[in-house]
Design a protein around this motif. Structure first.
Motif, PDB file in Angstrom:
ATOM      1  N   THR A   1       0.832  -1.202   0.000  1.00 24.87           N
ATOM      2  CA  THR A   1       0.000   0.000   0.000  1.00 24.87           C
ATOM      3  C   THR A   1       0.866   1.251   0.000  1.00 24.87           C
ATOM      4  N   HIS A   2       1.942   1.236   0.790  1.00 25.82           N
ATOM      5  CA  HIS A   2       2.871   2.371   0.780  1.00 25.82           C
ATOM      6  C   HIS A   2       3.452   2.572  -0.613  1.00 25.82           C
ATOM      7  N   ASN A   3       3.808   1.480  -1.260  1.00 26.49           N
ATOM      8  CA  ASN A   3       4.417   1.606  -2.579  1.00 26.49           C
ATOM      9  C   ASN A   3       3.415   2.147  -3.599  1.00 26.49           C
ATOM     10  N   ARG A   4       2.177   1.641  -3.536  1.00 26.40           N
ATOM     11  CA  ARG A   4       1.159   2.148  -4.464  1.00 26.40           C
ATOM     12  C   ARG A   4       0.870   3.627  -4.201  1.00 26.40           C
ATOM     13  N   ALA A   5       0.847   4.009  -2.913  1.00 27.86           N
ATOM     14  CA  ALA A   5       0.609   5.417  -2.579  1.00 27.86           C
ATOM     15  C   ALA A   5       1.762   6.293  -3.071  1.00 27.86           C
ATOM     16  N   LEU A   6       2.982   5.786  -2.949  1.00 31.32           N
ATOM     17  CA  LEU A   6       4.134   6.533  -3.456  1.00 31.32           C
ATOM     18  C   LEU A   6       4.009   6.739  -4.962  1.00 31.32           C
ATOM     19  N   LEU A   7       3.648   5.673  -5.665  1.00 31.82           N
ATOM     20  CA  LEU A   7       3.493   5.786  -7.117  1.00 31.82           C
ATOM     21  C   LEU A   7       2.354   6.740  -7.473  1.00 31.82           C
ATOM     22  N   ASP A   8       1.261   6.693  -6.691  1.00 29.90           N
ATOM     23  CA  ASP A   8       0.148   7.625  -6.917  1.00 29.90           C
ATOM     24  C   ASP A   8       0.623   9.068  -6.776  1.00 29.90           C
ATOM     25  N   ALA A   9       1.382   9.329  -5.701  1.00 30.05           N
ATOM     26  CA  ALA A   9       1.851  10.691  -5.452  1.00 30.05           C
ATOM     27  C   ALA A   9       2.815  11.152  -6.538  1.00 30.05           C
ATOM     28  N   LEU A  10       3.731  10.275  -6.930  1.00 27.17           N
ATOM     29  CA  LEU A  10       4.731  10.655  -7.928  1.00 27.17           C
ATOM     30  C   LEU A  10       4.133  10.822  -9.318  1.00 27.17           C
ATOM     31  N   ALA A  11       3.038  10.105  -9.580  1.00 33.42           N
ATOM     32  CA  ALA A  11       2.403  10.210 -10.894  1.00 33.42           C
ATOM     33  C   ALA A  11       1.930  11.634 -11.174  1.00 33.42           C
ATOM     34  N   ALA A  12       1.586  12.369 -10.109  1.00 35.25           N
ATOM     35  CA  ALA A  12       1.147  13.758 -10.289  1.00 35.25           C
ATOM     36  C   ALA A  12       2.261  14.627 -10.857  1.00 35.25           C
ATOM     37  N   TRP A  13       3.512  14.175 -10.667  1.00 32.30           N
ATOM     38  CA  TRP A  13       4.666  14.906 -11.212  1.00 32.30           C
ATOM     39  C   TRP A  13       5.287  14.153 -12.392  1.00 32.30           C
TER      40      TRP A  13
ATOM     41  N   MET B 250       9.953   9.546   5.784  1.00 28.56           N
ATOM     42  CA  MET B 250       9.576  10.458   4.701  1.00 28.56           C
ATOM     43  C   MET B 250      10.771  11.304   4.275  1.00 28.56           C
ATOM     44  N   GLU B 251      11.538  11.773   5.271  1.00 31.56           N
ATOM     45  CA  GLU B 251      12.690  12.617   4.957  1.00 31.56           C
ATOM     46  C   GLU B 251      13.716  11.853   4.130  1.00 31.56           C
ATOM     47  N   ALA B 252      13.978  10.606   4.535  1.00 35.06           N
ATOM     48  CA  ALA B 252      14.960   9.801   3.812  1.00 35.06           C
ATOM     49  C   ALA B 252      14.469   9.462   2.408  1.00 35.06           C
ATOM     50  N   THR B 253      13.180   9.135   2.283  1.00 36.73           N
ATOM     51  CA  THR B 253      12.613   8.854   0.960  1.00 36.73           C
ATOM     52  C   THR B 253      12.716  10.077   0.067  1.00 36.73           C
ATOM     53  N   HIS B 254      12.381  11.235   0.625  1.00 35.44           N
ATOM     54  CA  HIS B 254      12.458  12.474  -0.153  1.00 35.44           C
ATOM     55  C   HIS B 254      13.886  12.741  -0.606  1.00 35.44           C
ATOM     56  N   ALA B 255      14.854  12.493   0.268  1.00 34.21           N
ATOM     57  CA  ALA B 255      16.254  12.736  -0.089  1.00 34.21           C
ATOM     58  C   ALA B 255      16.683  11.861  -1.265  1.00 34.21           C
ATOM     59  N   VAL B 256      16.250  10.597  -1.252  1.00 33.61           N
ATOM     60  CA  VAL B 256      16.588   9.687  -2.353  1.00 33.61           C
ATOM     61  C   VAL B 256      15.963  10.176  -3.659  1.00 33.61           C
ATOM     62  N   LEU B 257      14.697  10.570  -3.591  1.00 35.24           N
ATOM     63  CA  LEU B 257      13.997  11.018  -4.797  1.00 35.24           C
ATOM     64  C   LEU B 257      14.552  12.341  -5.313  1.00 35.24           C
ATOM     65  N   ALA B 258      14.880  13.247  -4.400  1.00 35.15           N
ATOM     66  CA  ALA B 258      15.422  14.543  -4.807  1.00 35.15           C
ATOM     67  C   ALA B 258      16.778  14.384  -5.486  1.00 35.15           C
ATOM     68  N   GLU B 259      17.530  13.377  -5.048  1.00 37.37           N
ATOM     69  CA  GLU B 259      18.826  13.115  -5.686  1.00 37.37           C
ATOM     70  C   GLU B 259      18.640  12.492  -7.064  1.00 37.37           C
ATOM     71  N   ALA B 260      17.581  11.698  -7.212  1.00 39.92           N
ATOM     72  CA  ALA B 260      17.362  10.985  -8.473  1.00 39.92           C
ATOM     73  C   ALA B 260      16.699  11.853  -9.541  1.00 39.92           C
ATOM     74  N   TYR B 261      15.896  12.842  -9.108  1.00 33.13           N
ATOM     75  CA  TYR B 261      15.111  13.626 -10.069  1.00 33.13           C
ATOM     76  C   TYR B 261      15.348  15.120  -9.860  1.00 33.13           C
ATOM     77  N   ALA B 262      15.923  15.757 -10.858  1.00 34.12           N
ATOM     78  CA  ALA B 262      16.178  17.194 -10.784  1.00 34.12           C
ATOM     79  C   ALA B 262      14.861  17.954 -10.673  1.00 34.12           C
ATOM     80  N   GLY B 263      14.847  18.969  -9.822  1.00 41.53           N
ATOM     81  CA  GLY B 263      13.652  19.785  -9.666  1.00 41.53           C
ATOM     82  C   GLY B 263      12.535  19.114  -8.901  1.00 41.53           C
ATOM     83  N   PHE B 264      12.869  18.064  -8.146  1.00 42.77           N
ATOM     84  CA  PHE B 264      11.835  17.357  -7.385  1.00 42.77           C
ATOM     85  C   PHE B 264      11.207  18.305  -6.362  1.00 42.77           C
ATOM     86  N   PRO B 265       9.887  18.173  -6.111  1.00 46.32           N
ATOM     87  CA  PRO B 265       9.206  19.071  -5.158  1.00 46.32           C
ATOM     88  C   PRO B 265       9.847  19.047  -3.769  1.00 46.32           C
TER      89      PRO B 265
END
Length: 220
Positions: free
Chosen positions: A20-32, A49-64
């Motif tokens: 469920t967490h993974n599907r919710a993550l994909l739902d949230a990221l799909a908006a971007w 959440m902070e650690a997940t955000h850090a990983v995503l921000a490193e992987a995707y330029a301009g991440f929210p």
């Protein structure tokens, strides 16, 4: 030293919520318009959440920014809590612990809104149950702080407690806290990824592992 308390990790351990967490993550990221790789999705399992955000921000330029990401993920997750169930084996293990007089607490890397939503969804919003969320401590797992706070609130010392975790990140937190750690990986997880101090439980028979540990050390 006798086992006086079992400290349950929540997501993926007490509640079968990682899908469920993974599907919710994909739902949230799909908006971007972001679709993370499976490797990246595995990398953030069990992290805050902070650690997940850090990983995503490193992987995707301009991440929210963190605030926008947290809001989007929480909304997506809460919309899916009806999917949640106790992980198979938890009910049997809880019955054993109740019969042996072993205290329990929930120690999560998730925000308070998710902790409360998870427990309500599976009928485990129990008065007096000690629950630790990411919002209750300065640092999340793998820092030992969440588990040490649970022990403090239970009026127990770390060696009195057994941690049950499905992720290497959480298991590392339990080891750092000076507690016995039972690693309960889900099917497909690599047991070798867990700290060597952790005892690996059967994925479908946690009760037997806890019973053997209690019998070996005694319970109060």
């Amino acid at each position: 030293m006798p086992v006086k308390a079992v400290l349950w990790d929540l997501d993926g351990t007490f509640v079968d919520s990682e899908p469920t967490h993974n599907r919710a993550l994909l739902d949230a990221l799909a908006a971007w318009s972001i679709r993370p790789s499976e490797a990246l999705q595995r990398k953030v399992v069990g992290t805050s959440m902070e650690a997940t955000h850090a990983v995503l921000a490193e992987a995707y330029a301009g991440f929210p920014d963190l605030g926008r990401f947290v809001d989007a993920k929480l909304k997506a997750y809460v919309a899916r809590v009806g999917e949640l169930r106790l992980r198979r084996g938890v009910a049997d293990a809880e019955g054993l612990l109740e019969a042996r007089g072993v205290s329990r607490a929930i120690v999560s890397n998730s925000d308070r809104i998710i902790v409360d939503a998870n427990l309500a969804a599976v009928g485990k919003s129990i008065p007096g149950l000690i629950t630790i969320s990411r919002n209750d401590v300065r640092k999340g797992k793998p820092d030992p702080g969440p588990y040490l706070r649970a022990a403090y609130l239970l009026h127990l010392s770390p060696p009195d407690c057994v941690v049950v975790e499905d992720s290497p990140v959480g298991a590392a937190a339990g080891v750092a806290a000076g507690m016995k750690v039972v690693a309960w990986p889900e099917h497909g997880s690599d047991p070798l990824a867990f700290p060597p101090e952790a005892q690996i439980a059967d994925p479908v028979d946690l009760r037997a592992t806890l019973a053997a540990l209690i019998d070996a050390t005694g319970a109060v």
